[in-house]
Enzyme design. Structure first.
Site, PDB file in Angstrom:
ATOM      1  CB  CYS A 127      44.393  44.296  41.560  1.00 19.03           C
ATOM      2  SG  CYS A 127      42.720  44.931  41.711  1.00 19.03           S
ATOM      3  CG  HIS A 268      45.595  43.456  45.293  1.00 23.89           C
ATOM      4  ND1 HIS A 268      45.353  44.815  45.351  1.00 23.89           N
ATOM      5  CD2 HIS A 268      44.453  42.887  44.819  1.00 23.89           C
ATOM      6  CE1 HIS A 268      44.127  45.046  44.916  1.00 23.89           C
ATOM      7  NE2 HIS A 268      43.564  43.907  44.598  1.00 23.89           N
ATOM      8  CG  ASN A 298      40.638  46.107  45.552  1.00 22.67           C
ATOM      9  OD1 ASN A 298      41.651  46.735  45.249  1.00 22.67           O
ATOM     10  ND2 ASN A 298      40.227  45.051  44.870  1.00 22.67           N
TER      11      ASN A 298
END
Ligand code: UT7
Length: 343
Positions: A127, A268, A298
């Protein structure tokens, strides 16, 4: 010379100034909604929305890979920068779901977009892949080695998600974002500073256990569903809140800035509650925080460009804005990039 107005104390950025010259994103059209997931696992729209902030995610059709999403975003980003594929000197692709182990997704994208003069490679930081890739590629423009670099954050998370595991399958989606980095001129935006860390002790908290050299793919590993994302959600959650705040504060202080100086905080997107808790601790006003996890889930390497794109399209991101990007991901990997937006 940095067209920033920021008082530099000890920025890590060296060489000539580098700007984000363009941005483009791509998500596959197919939607996976919370209602769809209610039919697949024991969950509810209410639980998912309350605990994560996610309503829907985009998911590829079979046969569509990370390089396909990256190609779509890259072609648009190069066009938006007013360039041709042959102007790109280097391609860095942040991804945790390459089309295959090798060749790298960067090679596949280079070929698909016809960037005949570029070299490139994949960068594995889960990520944090977009912040890591931005920092890595910007060094090659700052040094004068290349005039233009292409940074791609792309993931097909649906290829490594266990859709029988309710604790992970509700979280992730597929998508891609790309930016072109170019040498900046006075009055342009510029990347001002960055800070990155790893904490390898966090590895077991978020990983895909099999398929690599340690646990090679076998009938047994497939039967045990070890080719899917495994996560200790609470451990990741707590670490992400703590580190997002800590590393953001550090990079701001180093540049003589406070959270109040920021125009936009782009984190993020892993969980609405992580972003809200971290920015509350940091002291960034909620109006300055971009949260678009509701529509995408996500998407790992793609969340930050997707959030930047939403901010641009909604008029919340404008030329001259001071922006902080922040990420925490598997590894653990941690990153921030401080920049002045240039278009
Ligand atoms: O990009 C970095 C990658 N990942 C992250 O940053 C994710 C970080 N972690 C999280 O976002 C959260 O920890 C989750 C969303 C994964 C889980 O939320 P939580 O509030 O930490 O829930 P929990 O794991 O403490 O579970 C609470 C309850 C459990 O039931 P019991 O034991 O209390 O009866 C779970 O079994 O919620 C249950 N649960 C669910 N219930 C309905 C877990 N997943 C679901 C679900 N639907 N999808």
């Amino acid at each position: 010379m940095v067209a920033s107005g920021v008082v530099r104390k000890a920025s890590r950025v060296g060489g000539r100034p580098v700007k984000i010259a363009s941005l483009a994103t791509y998500v596959p059209p197919r939607l996976l909604t919370n209602a769809d997931l209610e039919q697949m696992v024991d969950t509810s729209d209410e639980w998912i929305l309350k605990r994560t902030g996610i309503r829907e995610r985009h998911i590829v059709d079979p046969g569509v890979a990370t390089s396909d999403l990256g190609q779509e975003a890259s072609v648009k980003a190069i066009k938006n920068a007013g360039l041709e594929p042959d102007d790109i000197g280097v391609i860095v692709v942040g991804t945790v779901t390459p089309d295959m182990f090798f060749p790298s997704t960067a090679c596949l994208i280079q070929h698909k977009i016809g960037a005949h003069r570029a070299w490139g490679f994949d960068l594995s930081a889960a990520c944090s892949a977009f912040t890591y890739s931005l920092t890595t590629a910007s060094q090659m423009v700052a040094s004068g080695a290349h005039e233009h670099a292409l940074v791609v954050g792309a993931d097909v998370m649906s290829s490594i998600i266990d859709y029988t595991d309710r604790s992970t399958c509700i979280l992730f989606g597929d998508g891609a974002g790309a930016v072109v980095l170019s040498a900046a001129h006075p009055g342009d935006g510029a990347i001002l500073d960055f800070e990155h860390e790893v904490d390898g002790g966090g590895g077991p908290a978020l990983c895909m256990p099999a398929g690599g050299s340690l646990r090679q793919a076998s009938h047994e590993t497939v039967d045990q569903r070890l080719h899917y994302v495994k996560q200790d959600g609470q451990a990741v959650f707590k670490f992400a809140v703590r580190k997002t705040e800590e590393i953001s504060r550090r990079v701001l202080e180093r540049n003589g800035l406070t959270p109040a100086d920021l125009d936009l905080f782009v984190s993020h997107q892993a969980n609405r509650r992580i972003i809200q808790a971290a920015t509350e601790k940091l002291g960034v006003h909620p109006d300055k925080v971009i949260i678009n996890i509701e529509r995408f889930g996500n998407t790992t390497a793609a969340t930050i460009p997707l959030a930047l794109n939403d901010a641009l399209c909604s008029g919340r991101l404008k030329k001259g804005n001071l922006v902080l990007l922040a990420s925490v991901g598997a590894g653990f990997t941690i990153g921030t990039v401080l920049l002045r937006w240039g278009f």
